[in-house]
Enzyme design. Sequence first.
Site, PDB file in Angstrom:
ATOM      1  N   GLY A  19       0.802  -1.214   0.000  1.00 32.55           N
ATOM      2  CA  GLY A  19       0.000   0.000   0.000  1.00 32.55           C
ATOM      3  C   GLY A  19       0.835   1.265   0.000  1.00 32.55           C
ATOM      4  CG  MET A  20       3.048   2.291   3.187  1.00 35.49           C
ATOM      5  SD  MET A  20       2.359   3.905   3.469  1.00 35.49           S
ATOM      6  CE  MET A  20       3.845   4.846   3.695  1.00 35.49           C
ATOM      7  CG  ASP A 129       6.150  -1.140  11.661  1.00 36.77           C
ATOM      8  OD1 ASP A 129       5.353  -1.832  12.321  1.00 36.77           O
ATOM      9  OD2 ASP A 129       6.023  -0.932  10.443  1.00 36.77           O
TER      10      ASP A 129
END
Length: 997
Positions: A19-20, A129
């Site tokens: 998505g990024m 993350d």
Amino acid sequence: MIGRTISHYRIIEKLGEGGMGVVYIAEDTTLARQVAIKFLSSLGPKYRTRFLREARAASALSHPNIAAVYDYGETEDDYPYIVMELVKGKPLSELLEKEPLSMVRALEIVAGIASALGEAHHHGIVHRDVKPSNIMISERDQVKVLDFGLVKQLSDHVHSDGNPDAPTLLSSHTRSNIIVGTPLYLSPEQALGKPVDGRSDLFALGALLYECLTGKSAFSGSSVIEIGAQVIHVNPPPPSQINPLISAELDRITMKAMEKEVEARYQSVQEFLTDLRAVLPRLSNDGELTQRLPLRSSARSSALHTLSATFRRPRFSVGFFIITLAVIVTLIAGAILWWRPAPHKPSEAAQRLYDRGTEALREGAYYQASSLLEQAISVDDKFALAHARLAETWAELDYTDKAKDELLRAKDLVPDPSVYPQLERLYLTAITATVTADFERAVEAYHDIARLAPDQPRVYVDLGRAYEKADNTQKAIEAYIEATNRDSQYPVPFLRVGYLYGRQQDLASANAAFNKAEQLFDSLRNVEGRGEVLFQRGSLMNNLGRAAEAREKLQQALDISAVSRNQSLRIKTLMQLSGVVYDLGDSEKAREYAREGVELARATGMENLTARGLVDLGYAYLNSGDYPEAERYFNQALEFANRYKSRRNEARTLFALASLRERQGNSDAVIRLLEPVLAFYQGAGFRSEALSCLTLLGRAKRNKGDYDGARELFQQQLDLSLKSGDQSQLALAHEGLGNVLNYQENYFEALGHFDEKYAIAKASGRQISVAYSLLSRGEMLFQLGRYEEAAYAISEADSIAKAIKGGDRRLLAEVYLLRARMTLTERKFPETKANCQKAIEASGQQSEEVLAWAKYVLGFAQGSSGQGRTGQQTSREALEIAEKLNNQWLRLASMQALAQSQLASEDAKGALETAIQARALFSRSGQKDSEWRTLLIASLASLRLNDSEGAHKLAGAADEVLSQLTSKWSKETVNGFLSRPDVRFLKRQLGDLTAQK
């Protein structure tokens, strides 16, 4: 995107997409290695700058368990990218799904991750993350942590599959209340939007350890909110309740890492690792394996329930919806216009410092410019143009990372360029394009600025500088002249156009411009400006080969630097003087200047100039034949360049090391070192440096026997040098072509090129260059039988070598070696042997190439004077070194000497085999002189083997090759060649053989 080149990375294939953005495999064309390059496509301007800033921080990390960040930047389309180590293997997420783990392996993996996090925390970097898909297990079973510094976006939607690698919320360093992290691995403080530190990474590591041991995520839920609630309020059951073989100590470690309260958690990675490593020895690899447990169906049920509830809610009419939407859009638009921020106006003090710094930048006084612009920023940190100009200054000084940082800061300060006046927007565009080496765009932007402010002379100086960088000298001159037309009392354009006129060999115009610049700086009482004029004049004279004039101007610049206390001017002048005085024959003073420059650069913290100075100091030792000292300083320079990520200095140092390897005769090393350097110079548009690379590559090809390839490179260099008028490059091109023709034994044509090089060297006053030119001419002269002229040339070179203060062992060795080769052709064998020994002693065993040449000549002399066995041994030693150096010419010459010695020691069979093998190679290389000599040796060997017919056949072939050699020469040249004692001796032998037929 496939096939496109971003910076110096050529995209090869897609590796993955999310998505990024997208990850590709790319080739680093500079370092010839594969890398992973990740493009982020869904970030806003503010987050792009944050991403690049964090990538910059991550690039400082170096650890075996961290995937290295090599580079970062933005494409022309403003998409940020990060270049990383390409790790081949599997992500931990895939491993957990497909392959059970033993508890030992699980703990080893977590320990590797913890070690990586510890290194990052030591540098003040929090990952934020940590999750299975960000952990790679390489093909060599090594743990690699990815994505340090990358931010990800998390939307609050239902994850029907319970994916543990759900996206993360986007955060800005200016807003601490935004969540960053993957839901299943969020720390409570992240979930609450509180500030985080390394202990948040430890919470995520605890959750990951939990999953590795049990095969099940510590938290679960059908939405981000539900998962977040569990993270904040719910303690998962101890791992032993899921896997009974897990010990109480492992339970304690895992649960302590996941404590809700930060202070109750492990406080450092080291504390966590100490406990974990204490457990490892007590485990066995044949323990129970972990495996991901089947997912429950509750997530899907919750998702369907939520969807049904949505359809059961009351609906608005379409008309009401449209009216409401229009009102909202109008209110939002009005609010944007009302609250639109006004452009920042810098303080008067900051503006004054900015103007002075920018002017120093235009003059080329980059360290002075950096100091003034840093002061402007310290006065007003929100001054975007000051940050941009400082980025340009750092780029000029080759501080790549600093330049990127300042450019990012400038972009961060101008999230919406439309609020700024058009002139400021254009300046930001032009400066950004200059820093990112998009010089065509910079030229275009400065043209637009000139149209808006046609009466501003400084705009035309900026335009001229952009044209210079775009390698359009004529347009740059026109821009500078336009600046002088706008203001005839402005010294900077006169300074810059003077240098360009000099490069074009228009010395009258160059001197007139420099005189005007110096006069104007004097009238303004600008001592530093006058010093810059003198430095540029000295540099120009040096580039044109006029060393004596260069020394005079540079000495004046040095004196001014002492008065003005301008340390950067003093350092760069000392370094320039080092090369100049060496060319004038004072190697001791050259080392003194270079050493003083290095010490001053170190003392003042000018790392860039320190690296350059170390290279110059290395050259001072290289040129005097002290190779170990030269290599020591080159390696120090390379360490500095790598430490401060100075790519231009790195390339310059690798070029210097290649020059050293060439002196040592290692052609393969020259090619290996220069390939990435040439790619960098060509990609960055450094034409002169690229030409110098071609020179060394041409020599390496010549030594490897690729004469056509070498000749093509040198001819290209000659054509470009004639076009640009660069005398130093022109001299190198003539030298290169002359040497190739010499290797091909086309002596007369080679002499013409050496004569041209000698004329350039003599006009320059560079004594070392004169000496080597004399040796080259001397070699061709005795090859053509012109011994008196050759002896005079060698004697003149000898005088220069002995007059050099501090000595030049390489030059002296070359003098003795050439005398040995000349006396060999005169058949004066005792003198030949004595000169060979002197050459070896003068070289000090530092140059294997000199040693090989000396042994080849000595072996030939021994074999020709009846010392067959000794000659064989010496020739074999020469052949061994030549093969080690991969020098084709030396290899063949040594084979010829070996055949001569074998013949002298009654090894006729060996002599015939060696001579025939060498003859084939000489023929393939077009070396007619050596071919007919080798054929004659083979003929004599055949005769001693009682093969009269074969001997006569070979003698006839030798006679034919000799005719081919001399057929293109003039009668005078042929007579001179045939008058050589060695040629007369060989022709008598050839005649005797023919007569016996």
